[in-house]
Each structure stands twice: as structure tokens, then as C-alpha cells.
Design a protein around this motif. Structure first.
Motif: not given
Length: 260
Positions: A15-19
Motif C-alpha cells: 500500500d502507499p505510505i500515507t500520513a
């Protein structure tokens, strides 16, 4: 006619790295707050830590590198379901040793190798009820101006005397965290063996408020006690956060979870 073996599902990209948390948890299994956190990280070769991860996961990497984390903080008001958090039994210092994982569904998470905590009852519940590597330790957190000191000395089950002493000086707030800083802190679940089975436990919390920090003292043997090599040098990342409230959802165990 001989049967043909079923093909194994192909893993999907991480999965994308998301804040920010990618999902919400409307009906939490657990609620708690993490306060006065210091994150120390060392770079590691994925091959050196792969054998310590649970079935169904492999090391999560950024630019081919994974990381070993030592995270010291104050747990505050652990609560079940929607019940109010406990003021005494649910509030205590904790220091954990953790690795970074990803499963065949692309879900990034953390894997705890040890969780030292200062309350015996939560330690017993975590060990017996959830089979998590909680350990009872004598611990303290002290503030002095812009410095924070965390100390721990293990009592039970061992290795008795395993310890840590971490002192950091807290610096300026980070307005735009780097990709690595998000990778190390914005983790939206944990992989582990819950109730004796490999599972994924999702969590959500507000975006971290992160500060630069300087490690003034880091004397510890918790990493080697957890089965990791002794760090070769100073941590490559030192961060501090005042903390966040967190929610945990119910564990998931998909049928097609793969072995590494």
C-alpha cells in the motif's frame, strides 16, 4: 486424470505510505493514547530480520532497506470497545522493539519483538490472552526542560535485567516529514499471532505531530534480548511526538495469507 495444484495468489504491491489513516474504525476493539513518544531507528538488512517475522509477512523496505525500531512512550487509558479507558491499570510507561512488515495483500504493519511495560496485570493479559511478547519491567519517564529520559529494567519473565536508558533533547516541529519519517511512524496495523493465529490488527489515529530530536544517551540491550544483532552505531533517525489517541479494529485472518 491427475489434479493440478491450485495456484497461490500473487502478492500485490505494498500500500502507499500515507500520513493519514486510509480507513476509519467506527467500532473499535481497543482504544488508547500514546504520549511522550521517542522513536529511535537503525537501518537493517532485510535478510537479517526476515526470520523474526510471523508467517504471512516479509520485511517492509524503503529503497531496499528495512529498519529496527526502539520506541519509548507512555501508554494512557487503555479501554475495551467503547468503555472509558482505565486511569491506573490502563496507564503506564512502555518501551517496544519492533520491525516493519508487509503481507501478500500489500498491508504494511509493525511486528513487535518485545513490549516492556510497568503494569503486571496488563502484561499478564497481553501474554496469556493475546500471546503477545509483553514483559514486566521497572520503568520511569522524566522530563527536564526540553529533555526526556526513559528508563526500564526487566523483571519478568526475562532475560531478567535487560534494560534501557534513553535521553533525548526535543527540537523543532517537523513541518514536512520525509518519506522515511512517514515510513517509520505512519503504520496502520500490526502483524502478529493473536489467539495463536497469524492475524492483522488495523489501527487508526490522527496524523503525527513529529519533532526532530537528539539522542543524548542510549544505553540498552533490549534489541539483542529480542534476538537482533547489536546495533553497529548511532540510530539513523531520532524523532519525538507529544502523542496521539489511537483505535484498534478487529483482527483479520484472510484465508490466502502467504508464507514468506
Amino acid at each position: 486424470m491427475p489434479s493440478t495444484p491450485q495456484s497461490q495468489p500473487r502478492p500485490v504491491p505494498p500500500d502507499p505510505i500515507t500520513a493519514d489513516a486510509p480507513t476509519t474504525i467506527a467500532r473499535p476493539l481497543l482504544t488508547q493514547s500514546w504520549l511522550d513518544l521517542t522513536f529511535l531507528h537503525w537501518a537493517a538488512d532485510p535478510a537479517d530480520v526476515a526470520g523474526l517475522l510471523p508467517p504471512g509477512t516479509v520485511p517492509d523496505t524503503l529503497d531496499g532497506v528495512t529498519y529496527v525500531g526502539l520506541v519509548a512512550f507512555r501508554m494512557h487509558r487503555v479501554g475495551w470497545l467503547r468503555l472509558p479507558g482505565l486511569p491506573y491499570l490502563g496507564s503506564f510507561p512502555e518501551t517496544n522493539v519492533r520491525l516493519y512488515s508487509v503481507d501478500a495483500h500489500g498491508r504494511r504493519g509493525v511486528v513487535f519483538l518485545s513490549l516492556d511495560a510497568s503494569r503486571l496485570l496488563p502484561v499478564a493479559v497481553g501474554r496469556i490472552g493475546f500471546r503477545m511478547p509483553y514483559l514486566w519491567s521497572r520503568m520511569a519517564i522524566r522530563h527536564s526542560g526540553d529533555t526526556v529520559t526513559y528508563t526500564s529494567s526487566r523483571r519478568w519473565p526475562g532475560p531478567r535485567g535487560a534494560h534501557s536508558r534513553i535521553t533525548v533533547r526535543v527540537g523543532e516541529r517537523i513541518e514536512e516529514p520525509t518519506e522515511l519519517e512517514h515510513f517509520l511512524t505512519a503504520r496502520w496495523g500490526m502483524h502478529g499471532a493473536f489467539f495463536g493465529r497469524s492475524m492483522y490488527l488495523p489501527n487508526t489515529h490522527p496524523r503525527w505531530s513529529l519533532h526532530r530530536a537528539e539522542a543524548l544517551d542510549c544505553a540498552e540491550d533490549l534489541l539483542t534480548a529480542a534476538g537482533l544483532p547489536k546495533p553497529a552505531g548511532d540510530p539513523v533517525s531520532v524523532l519525538y511526538s507529544p502523542g496521539v489517541p489511537a483505535r484498534f479494529g478487529r483482527p483479520a485472518r484472510p484465508a490466502d495469507m502467504r508464507n514468506p
